[in-house]
Design a protein around this motif. Structure first.
Motif, short mmCIF file in Angstrom:
data_model
loop_
_atom_site.label_atom_id
_atom_site.label_comp_id
_atom_site.label_asym_id
_atom_site.label_seq_id
_atom_site.Cartn_x
_atom_site.Cartn_y
_atom_site.Cartn_z
N ALA A 11 -26.45 -14.01 -27.37
CA ALA A 11 -26.15 -15.35 -26.86
C ALA A 11 -24.70 -15.74 -27.08
N ARG A 12 -23.93 -14.87 -27.73
CA ARG A 12 -22.58 -15.26 -28.13
C ARG A 12 -21.59 -15.30 -26.97
N GLY A 13 -21.63 -14.30 -26.11
CA GLY A 13 -20.74 -14.32 -24.94
C GLY A 13 -19.28 -14.06 -25.22
N CYS A 14 -18.97 -13.15 -26.15
CA CYS A 14 -17.59 -12.74 -26.35
C CYS A 14 -17.11 -12.12 -25.04
N ARG A 15 -15.92 -12.53 -24.59
CA ARG A 15 -15.53 -12.20 -23.22
C ARG A 15 -15.16 -10.74 -22.99
N PHE A 16 -14.88 -10.02 -24.05
CA PHE A 16 -14.51 -8.61 -23.90
C PHE A 16 -15.73 -7.69 -23.93
N CYS A 17 -16.89 -8.24 -24.31
CA CYS A 17 -18.02 -7.40 -24.68
C CYS A 17 -18.98 -7.18 -23.51
N GLN A 18 -19.01 -5.95 -23.02
CA GLN A 18 -19.87 -5.64 -21.88
C GLN A 18 -21.34 -5.78 -22.24
N ALA A 19 -21.71 -5.30 -23.43
CA ALA A 19 -23.11 -5.37 -23.85
C ALA A 19 -23.60 -6.82 -23.85
N GLY A 20 -22.70 -7.73 -24.23
CA GLY A 20 -23.06 -9.15 -24.27
C GLY A 20 -23.46 -9.70 -22.91
N TYR A 21 -22.96 -9.07 -21.84
CA TYR A 21 -23.29 -9.56 -20.49
C TYR A 21 -24.41 -8.75 -19.83
N ILE A 22 -24.32 -7.43 -19.93
CA ILE A 22 -25.30 -6.63 -19.16
C ILE A 22 -26.71 -6.70 -19.74
N PHE A 23 -26.83 -7.07 -21.04
CA PHE A 23 -28.17 -7.14 -21.62
C PHE A 23 -28.77 -8.54 -21.58
N ARG A 24 -28.12 -9.45 -20.85
CA ARG A 24 -28.68 -10.80 -20.77
C ARG A 24 -29.95 -10.82 -19.94
N PRO A 25 -30.84 -11.77 -20.05
CA PRO A 25 -30.78 -12.84 -21.03
C PRO A 25 -31.31 -12.38 -22.39
N VAL A 26 -31.18 -13.25 -23.38
CA VAL A 26 -31.70 -12.93 -24.70
C VAL A 26 -33.22 -12.94 -24.63
N ARG A 27 -33.82 -11.84 -25.09
CA ARG A 27 -35.28 -11.79 -25.16
C ARG A 27 -35.68 -11.40 -26.58
N LYS A 28 -36.49 -12.23 -27.16
CA LYS A 28 -36.80 -12.12 -28.57
C LYS A 28 -38.14 -11.42 -28.75
N ARG A 29 -38.25 -10.63 -29.78
CA ARG A 29 -39.53 -10.05 -30.15
C ARG A 29 -40.17 -10.98 -31.17
N SER A 30 -41.48 -11.16 -31.08
CA SER A 30 -42.12 -12.10 -32.00
C SER A 30 -42.16 -11.50 -33.41
N MET A 31 -42.20 -12.38 -34.41
CA MET A 31 -42.16 -11.90 -35.79
C MET A 31 -43.38 -11.04 -36.10
N GLY A 32 -44.53 -11.48 -35.59
CA GLY A 32 -45.76 -10.72 -35.83
C GLY A 32 -45.63 -9.29 -35.30
N ASN A 33 -45.06 -9.18 -34.11
CA ASN A 33 -44.86 -7.88 -33.50
C ASN A 33 -43.88 -7.03 -34.30
N ILE A 34 -42.79 -7.66 -34.76
CA ILE A 34 -41.79 -6.93 -35.55
C ILE A 34 -42.43 -6.35 -36.81
N LEU A 35 -43.23 -7.17 -37.49
CA LEU A 35 -43.84 -6.72 -38.75
C LEU A 35 -44.83 -5.59 -38.50
N LYS A 36 -45.62 -5.76 -37.44
CA LYS A 36 -46.63 -4.74 -37.12
C LYS A 36 -45.96 -3.41 -36.78
N LEU A 37 -44.93 -3.47 -35.92
CA LEU A 37 -44.24 -2.25 -35.52
C LEU A 37 -43.53 -1.60 -36.71
#
Lengths: 233, 601
Positions: B278-304
């Protein structure tokens, strides 16, 4: 606390791992198995696990020995079952024995190891197996074979490793097979690796004796000061 | 008993084993790792090999490989194996024995697969891509491949401007491939039985969203300037849109990744907290091509995470993302992670830290007693320049974060900066030294046993699909001057260690990052001249690259120093990363305004 010593083999499929890779492989397998590992004390605790003698890269083995400590009693049979299910093809557990948690580590008991070096292709001796035999005899007549190693302080240390060669015999089947049987001392009191041995052998007649990579080296077993596996008694 | 005698082995297998005894780190080419997947080739409809154009240790750390290996091998009808770029000793042995490059799992030649898929992570691996195709005996140019040749496909960040590679690839996948790839492979299996030409096959596949078939588009140049991109097949889309996973919790996740025997660059389990930034540093390609921000749920993170540890035996798990401390409930997550990880004595780590006090507080929670060093990336040393690149952090925040870290026991810091950023002046560069001097002065007495700063300066590379895509790279002589300014500045500063990137390699990276199809010829020549592993300083030869460009009648400067206008046709204009050009223009204008604001005040 309890301790288990176990034997295993290493086949060609996993021959190209270093000693550190082998330690990592076993530690990860042990962690996956869920067995109750015992950890060392101190700042950076690690599981108490060792292999008796580092196995050189590229060398296969018939009877290696490892040792692991557990925080509670683990039956040998259960251990084999649990760990086997976590080991990759190429490493096979062949036995496990409970030994008391007291007493020396397995690595302190190593005296020597028995190797067979077999020529990958008989054509590399150009039909001149006798030369290999003569060179071997010449080498064994020497009183001194010097090995230079750089120590931790980056100083070169020279050791005479000739006394560590206990036995070296050649077996030859015309146009079929050429094998060396070597008993080489190893362990904390010093030793000689089969790789260094073969390098020295080649030096006797560099253009005619096969190089280290032309041999397939197999460690048949490790020889101990005391029998480390009481179940064998 | 005796290894070789007991097993049946084909001649080729024996040769490979003999070669392995003669090369450095043979385990790179051995396969047979835990969780690797070997399927019967006759039991599946489509066979793919994932090709990573760098060494095994690098490729095995790549999360994309793990995700795709898992998502494809989940299907009974599909198989995926792996291959990495062989080091030069292995390459020589393969060529000497006339052995084709083989996949690790089955040791079958790459040419026996239906699809060879390259992971395109950085421009400096392009020569390895071509060399691997050559070692596999697959014609380099797509137009020379017959129906029996594998389909050569590519994906990853560089697929957003793959034009320099266009003639060598049959298709690229834009964006995140874990959902589309299995679907696409099944379709390849089906189509191969019914279509009669490669063109027909590609025409069918180009209907999938995210699939870019470069041979269906033709760049038009006027006096050496790109004027337009002409579509050659009416059926192909005008603009190729990227693929996107909408819900991470529903996407396949590699909970049983292959565990290498030799130490990979990142030798730990990885759990992805969220995708995008979500930061949007202007030099950072990853910051743009991987948009939008998609979050993994905490329950899923713990299980995985629990499964990951159980399935791999790793003793460390990394909470991964582009900016992990931005995870909404990161504090709570770390507490919960602790609970599941403590019994197995598994450590938890954060790969990227934001430079603020909260991040330091989190890092403190993770490092039970042990203090190594903390890594921060201020990127620029003046507030003005940080505003231009939109790295919004004040000097005050930097100092308070570092103070907290020193008080918590850290003594070593890695600081990453960039030189050559748009609008940068000598003053901005000198400010890097001054900032580090001030950090040492302010903090060295606070630290119990001295303070150690490792400062690294990379060179800014304008990338496609960022607000700086129109900007030229700083000219090479100036890059060298500014690096020299830093070297001499840091020479007089105790307790700092300064490192920099090879300016030639960064220049070349800039050439390819915004390059067009004409570069393909230079790339071919470079490979022929022996260029490999250009990202490795011990292999990189700028001189050889100059020779390659001369042979191709091209100039690197024309690409690296090109300043585009907003209305210019960009080589990647037909590829859409999900963000409209207007937004990039707006951000670019804001960057310029941020610079002027400062000058006026």
């Amino acid at each position: 606390m309890s301790r288990i010593r176990f034997t295993f083999t290493r086949e060609v499929a996993l021959a190209y791992l270093s000693h550190l890779d082998m330690l990592r492989l076993f530690l990860r397998a042990l962690r996956r198995s869920g067995l109750p590992l015992e950890y060392s004390r101190g700042y950076n605790p690690h599981p108490r696990f060792t292999l008796a003698l580092p196995l050189p890269l590229g060398v296969t083995a018939g009877e290696e020995i490892g040792e692991v400590f557990f925080s509670e009693k683990v039956e040998a049979g259960f251990f084999i079952e649990e760990l086997t299910s976590q080991l990759p093809g190429g490493i096979k557990l062949t036995g496990a024995f409970s030994v008391g948690a007291e007493g020396p580590y397995i690595a302190a008991l190593v005296r020597a190891a028995l190797y067979r070096a077999k020529l990958k292709s008989i054509s590399t001796v150009h039909g001149n197996a006798r030369l290999v035999k003569e060179s071997l005899e010449k080498m064994l007549l020497k009183e001194e074979i010097i090995m230079n190693r750089t120590n931790k302080k980056k100083k070169i240390v020279s050791t005479n490793v000739r006394p560590f060669i206990k036995e070296a015999k050649m077996f030859y089947e015309q146009d079929k097979n050429l094998e060396l049987m070597l008993e080489l001392e190893a362990g904390s009191q010093g030793g000689i690796s089969p790789v260094f041995f073969l390098e020295q052998l080649q030096k006797e007649a560099p253009s005619e004796i096969p190089g280290v990579h032309d041999w397939h080296i197999h460690r048949e077993k490790i020889i101990f000061v005391d029998n480390p596996l009481p179940a064998f008694d | 008993m005796f290894g070789l005698q007991g097993e049946k082995m084909s001649l080729e297998e024996a040769v490979i084993n003999d070669i392995l005894s003669r090369v450095q780190k043979p385990a790179r080419y051995q396969g047979n790792e835990w969780n690797s997947c070997l399927k019967d080739h006759s039991s599946v409809s489509t066979k793919m090999v994932f090709a990573f154009p760098d060494l095994y240790e690098v490729g095995m750390s790549n999360q994309g490989l793990k995700i795709l290996y898992h998502s494809v091998n989940l299907h009974d009808g599909l198989l995926m194996e792996r291959v990495f770029a062989p080091a030069s000793d292995m390459e020589n042995h393969l060529r000497e024995h006339k052995l084709p490059l083989y996949a690790l799992e089955s040791r079958k030649p790459l040419s026996t697969f239906d699809v060879v898929g390259f992971s395109l992570q950085y421009e400096l691996s392009y020569t390895n891509v071509l060399n691997m195709l050559d070692l596999a005996g697959i014609p380099l140019r797509s137009e020379n491949r017959s129906m029996s040749c594998p389909l050569v496909i590519g994906g990853g960040p560089c697929a957003y401007n793959p034009e320099p590679l266009a003639p060598f690839f049959d298709l690229f996948i834009l964006g995140e491939a874990e959902e589309i790839l299995p679907e696409l492979l099944l379709e390849v299996g089906r189509l191969k039985k019914v279509v009669s030409s490669r063109r027909d096959l590609l025409l069918h596949l180009s209907n999938y969203e995210g699939v870019y078939v470069p041979s269906f588009y033709q760049p038009l140049y006027e006096q050496g300037i790109l004027k337009a991109i002409k579509k050659l097949e009416p059926q192909a889309p005008d603009v190729v849109k990227k693929r996107l996973v909408t819900r991470l919790d529903d996407a396949p996740y590699p909970v049983s990744p292959v565990v290498p025997y030799i130490q990979a660059v990142h030798d730990r389990a990885v759990i992805e907290l969220f995708r995008g930034c979500a930061r949007g540093c202007r030099f950072c390609q990853a910051g743009y091509i991987f948009r939008p921000v998609r979050k993994r749920s905490m329950g899923n993170i713990l299980k995985l995470s629990e499964s990951l540890i159980k399935n791999t035996g790793y003793d460390e798990i990394s909470l991964s993302s582009l900016s992990s401390t931005d995870y909404p409930s990161i504090g709570e997550l770390i507490r919960e992670m602790d609970e599941i990880l403590t019994p197995g004595r598994v450590k938890c780590s954060l790969p990227s830290l934001r430079l603020d006090s909260y991040a330091v507080e989190l890092a403190e929670k993770l490092h039970h007693g042990k203090r190594s060093s903390l890594t921060f990336a201020p990127e620029a040393a003046t507030e003005r320049l940080r505003r231009v690149i939109r790295k919004n952090i004040s000097e005050e925040e930097i100092f308070s974060a570092l103070k907290d870290a020193v008080d918590a026991g850290w003594q070593g810091f890695k600081l990453y900066f960039m030189i050559g950023l748009p609008t940068e002046t000598d003053q901005d560069v000198l400010a890097i030294v001054n900032l580090c001097r001030k950090i040492r002065q302010d903090l060295k007495n606070r630290a119990k046993s001295g303070l150690m700063l490792s400062v690294s300066a990379s060179t800014f590379i304008p990338k496609a699909h960022t607000p700086f895509q129109w900007e030229p790279q700083l000219e090479l002589p100036l890059v060298k001057d500014r690096q020299e300014m830093l070297r001499s500045g840091f020479k007089n500063l105790r307790g700092t260690d300064f490192s920099w990137h090879d300016p030639g390699a960064s220049h070349l990276e800039a050439v390819f990052a915004r390059g067009d199809r004409r570069l393909a010829l230079a790339l071919e020549r470079a490979v022929r001249l022996g260029c490999r592993f250009d990202g490795w300083s011990e292999h990189f030869s700028f001189q050889r690259w100059h020779e390659a460009f001369d042979q191709a009648n091209l100039k690197m400067e024309d690409y690296a120093y090109r300043k585009f206008d907003y209305h210019d046709c960009l080589p990647w204009d037909h590829l859409h990363c999900g963000i409209e050009k207007d937004i990039f223009i707006e951000e670019h204008l804001k960057a310029i305004a941020a610079c002027q604001e400062e000058e006026n005040s």
